[in-house]
Design a protein around this motif. Sequence first.
Motif, mmCIF file in Angstrom:
data_model
loop_
_atom_site.group_PDB
_atom_site.id
_atom_site.type_symbol
_atom_site.label_atom_id
_atom_site.label_comp_id
_atom_site.label_asym_id
_atom_site.label_seq_id
_atom_site.Cartn_x
_atom_site.Cartn_y
_atom_site.Cartn_z
ATOM 1 N N ARG A 161 0.723 -1.294 0.096
ATOM 2 C CA ARG A 161 0.157 0.141 0.132
ATOM 3 C C ARG A 161 0.898 1.365 -0.105
ATOM 4 N NH1 ARG A 161 -3.106 2.147 5.236
ATOM 5 N NH2 ARG A 161 -4.470 3.967 4.076
ATOM 6 N N GLU A 174 -0.003 4.458 -5.647
ATOM 7 C CA GLU A 174 -0.642 4.422 -7.000
ATOM 8 C C GLU A 174 0.155 3.949 -8.087
ATOM 9 O OE1 GLU A 174 -3.004 7.794 -8.179
ATOM 10 O OE2 GLU A 174 -4.289 7.732 -6.424
ATOM 11 N N TYR A 220 1.022 0.832 -8.471
ATOM 12 C CA TYR A 220 1.425 -0.371 -8.287
ATOM 13 C C TYR A 220 0.373 -1.158 -7.786
ATOM 14 C CZ TYR A 220 4.398 -4.053 -6.089
ATOM 15 O OH TYR A 220 4.817 -5.228 -5.802
ATOM 16 N N ARG A 221 0.167 -2.329 -8.432
ATOM 17 C CA ARG A 221 -0.979 -3.304 -7.858
ATOM 18 C C ARG A 221 -0.648 -4.726 -8.483
ATOM 19 N NH1 ARG A 221 -6.680 -5.004 -9.414
ATOM 20 N NH2 ARG A 221 -7.928 -5.236 -7.706
ATOM 21 N N ARG A 249 -0.431 -8.758 -8.193
ATOM 22 C CA ARG A 249 -1.289 -10.043 -7.943
ATOM 23 C C ARG A 249 -0.523 -10.659 -6.514
ATOM 24 N NH1 ARG A 249 -4.596 -13.863 -10.151
ATOM 25 N NH2 ARG A 249 -5.794 -11.960 -10.679
ATOM 26 N N TYR A 285 -8.200 -5.142 1.073
ATOM 27 C CA TYR A 285 -7.272 -4.619 0.354
ATOM 28 C C TYR A 285 -7.293 -4.602 -1.186
ATOM 29 C CZ TYR A 285 -4.410 -3.379 4.525
ATOM 30 O OH TYR A 285 -3.795 -2.906 5.810
ATOM 31 N N THR A 286 -7.805 -5.815 -1.347
ATOM 32 C CA THR A 286 -8.273 -5.879 -2.749
ATOM 33 C C THR A 286 -9.242 -5.030 -3.433
ATOM 34 O OG1 THR A 286 -7.451 -8.159 -2.804
ATOM 35 C CG2 THR A 286 -8.960 -7.553 -4.609
ATOM 36 N N GLY A 288 -8.232 -1.559 -3.831
ATOM 37 C CA GLY A 288 -7.377 -1.485 -5.435
ATOM 38 C C GLY A 288 -6.121 -1.311 -4.629
ATOM 39 N N ILE A 289 -5.629 -1.819 -3.443
ATOM 40 C CA ILE A 289 -4.382 -1.884 -3.119
ATOM 41 C C ILE A 289 -3.443 -2.750 -3.822
ATOM 42 C CG2 ILE A 289 -2.708 -2.044 -1.089
ATOM 43 C CD1 ILE A 289 -4.868 -0.842 0.340
ATOM 44 N N PHE A 290 -3.942 -4.248 -3.780
ATOM 45 C CA PHE A 290 -3.219 -5.127 -4.841
ATOM 46 C C PHE A 290 -4.435 -6.054 -5.308
ATOM 47 C CE2 PHE A 290 -2.703 -6.714 -0.157
ATOM 48 C CZ PHE A 290 -3.596 -7.456 -0.099
ATOM 49 N N ASP A 291 -4.055 -7.147 -6.031
ATOM 50 C CA ASP A 291 -5.005 -7.928 -6.662
ATOM 51 C C ASP A 291 -4.923 -9.359 -6.038
ATOM 52 O OD1 ASP A 291 -6.717 -9.183 -8.336
ATOM 53 O OD2 ASP A 291 -5.569 -9.075 -9.993
#
Length: 326
Positions: free
Chosen positions: A109, A113, A115-116, A118, A162-163, A166-169
């Motif tokens: 996090r 922005e 960087y996202r 999997r 967190y997904t 939009g912090i990571f997938d």
Amino acid sequence: MHILILGAAGMVGRKLLARLAQDGQLGGTAVTRLTLHDVVAPEAPPVRVPVSLSASDFSAPGEAERLVAGRPDVIFHLAAIVSGEAEADFDKGYRINLDGTRQLFDAVRAIGEGYRPRLVFTSSIAVFGAPMPEPIGDEYLTAPLTSYGTQKAIGELLLSDYTRRGIFDGVGIRLPTICVRPGKPNKAASGFFSGIIREPLAGQEAVLPVSDSVRHWHASPRAAVGFLLHAATIDGARLGDRRNLTMPGVAVTVAEQIEALRRIAGDAVVARIRREPDPTIERIVAGWPRAFDARRATELGFTAEPDFETIIRAHIEDELGGRIAA
């Protein structure tokens, strides 16, 4: 593609790494860099791409930030204190399994922005607790009865949130008990499920601490690697907001495990199993789920063995060179 594996020195981490080294790609994209971490130093795989190795407590201040500083495209979060140890050492279990996971998520996090990655999180069927239906379907609530299961359930909730933000997938996979685990026994309360197969096949005595009637959910190390690879490449749109999945497996009793061993290896091998009840292990296992209807994961393309004999044969092929000790 840059891949980070936390828990790379563990059994599943080593097998995942070997598969990535063999394939050289993930989901059709070439692996161009590997970052490998564990509490003990992982071994470098035979690859021609840059490999970073590190050993530390990933829950220590600043460690998670250091590990994600290279902005890996895929993060496999396999690092954890196993079930028996998490139950025996309350503080350590929460520090590693919960605090470490939260710090990893927050380190991603903090990059901000653009960087996202999997992020594949290994959860566990220990997130479920008695009383339970049989089989447990995809709609059943998580209500763990162990510290380990509680830590994993919280990790699942964090991953989903967190997904969503939009912090990571993220993709969370609830692993069955992985059997037959190669190598030496660890501190997992479930270790005897592997021990009663692994040790007799190697010509050694094994201790069975629970009743033959105990029923449980299993998948092989081969299947576990397949789960991880599929979770890393599956289209997130197919998952929607429900990011945590129970993996397919095989539901068998201890007695059925032993009979499968007998059919493959004979009576002399089975005779190496010694029954020695352990009330602590019996209490922990009594609160575990026994069978699942993992329909959603199966429909999404995750696959496991059809029966326990196939699991045993995979161990003989992968770890024993096809040979059984006389």
